[in-house]
Design a protein around this motif. Structure first.
Motif, mmCIF file in Angstrom:
data_model
loop_
_atom_site.group_PDB
_atom_site.id
_atom_site.type_symbol
_atom_site.label_atom_id
_atom_site.label_comp_id
_atom_site.label_asym_id
_atom_site.label_seq_id
_atom_site.Cartn_x
_atom_site.Cartn_y
_atom_site.Cartn_z
ATOM 1 N N ASP A 1 -20.544 15.880 -1.192
ATOM 2 C CA ASP A 1 -21.820 15.941 -0.483
ATOM 3 C C ASP A 1 -22.505 17.260 -0.796
ATOM 4 O O ASP A 1 -22.047 18.028 -1.651
ATOM 5 C CB ASP A 1 -21.611 15.759 1.029
ATOM 6 C CG ASP A 1 -20.682 16.813 1.630
ATOM 7 O OD1 ASP A 1 -20.547 17.909 1.025
ATOM 8 O OD2 ASP A 1 -20.105 16.558 2.697
ATOM 9 N N ASP A 2 -23.608 17.533 -0.127
ATOM 10 C CA ASP A 2 -24.388 18.746 -0.401
ATOM 11 C C ASP A 2 -23.615 20.025 -0.107
ATOM 12 O O ASP A 2 -23.968 21.099 -0.606
ATOM 13 C CB ASP A 2 -25.682 18.724 0.417
ATOM 14 C CG ASP A 2 -26.632 17.628 -0.030
ATOM 15 O OD1 ASP A 2 -26.482 17.160 -1.180
ATOM 16 O OD2 ASP A 2 -27.514 17.221 0.764
ATOM 17 N N ASP A 3 -22.575 19.918 0.721
ATOM 18 C CA ASP A 3 -21.776 21.093 1.062
ATOM 19 C C ASP A 3 -20.559 21.243 0.155
ATOM 20 O O ASP A 3 -19.739 22.149 0.341
ATOM 21 C CB ASP A 3 -21.313 21.016 2.520
ATOM 22 C CG ASP A 3 -22.479 21.054 3.499
ATOM 23 O OD1 ASP A 3 -23.427 21.817 3.231
ATOM 24 O OD2 ASP A 3 -22.442 20.321 4.503
#
Length: 205
Positions: free
Chosen positions: A185-187
């Motif tokens: 994911d974006d993290d």
């Protein structure tokens, strides 16, 4: 590692492990590599060797290293050339381009990454199926196989075929490498498995 540099700035020797040396008629014990400062070592022609970046052995063939001395930076750099491994199978040939045959006269094949990894996936499926093979053997004695076991075994075969198809479909090394990328994911947190390792059976059972 260290390098012994000639007066003309050419590399005389790459030294991988400390050892006794004779330089310009003076004998130096191996201890100098651990006790002398870099300035002292440089004064007798010994410099640090900076490691280079090798290719990923999973996908690439890395050449033998080449070394270059940079006098102003007081170090030797290491360089490698990498070549992609073959995706497809190919007939083995000798240095003259002639086909290589085995003892029985059959063509020797150099297997590409696709064949190698399809075999690995089949082996993983086989090893996982072995865990429940006893249910199948017991079935010959009239004992039904639990539905959950049948579901698991079907999932293994289905996943195996799906992963194999993804491997076989690759036309380029870029596409093949993507099979090994874990989605995030974006993290940067994992959101699933890499396509090459996307087994339902390991997630569910």
């Amino acid at each position: 590692m260290w390098a012994l540099i000639n007066d003309d700035n050419s590399i005389k020797e790459i030294i991988r492990f400390p050892k006794a040396l004779e330089i310009e008629g003076i004998k130096h014990p191996r201890a100098i590599f651990n006790t002398w400062s870099w300035e002292q070592l440089n004064n007798i022609g010994i410099y640090t060797v900076e490691a280079g970046v090798q290719g990923d052995d999973k996908f690439e063939i890395t050449s033998n290293p080449t070394y270059s001395f940079n006098k102003s930076k007081k170090k030797v750099t290491t360089a490698y050339t990498t070549t992609d491994k073959a995706l497809e199978d190919a007939n083995a040939v000798d240095d003259d381009g002639n086909n290589v045959l085995d003892a029985d006269g059959n063509q020797v094949i150099n297997y590409g990454l696709k064949t190698i990894w399809v075999k690995k996936i089949k082996e993983r499926a086989y090893n996982k199926l072995r865990e429940t093979d006893w249910y199948v053997i017991r079935k010959t004695e009239g004992v039904d196989i639990p539905a959950s076991v049948t579901e698991q075994r079907t999932a293994i075969r289905t996943d195996c075929k799906t992963i194999e198809d993804k491997i076989i479909a690759c036309k380029t090394m870029t596409a093949f490498k993507k099979l090994f990328i874990v989605p995030t994911d974006d993290d940067g947190n994992s959101t699933g498995n890499a396509p090459i390792d996307d087994w339902t059976v390991w997630n569910k059972w």
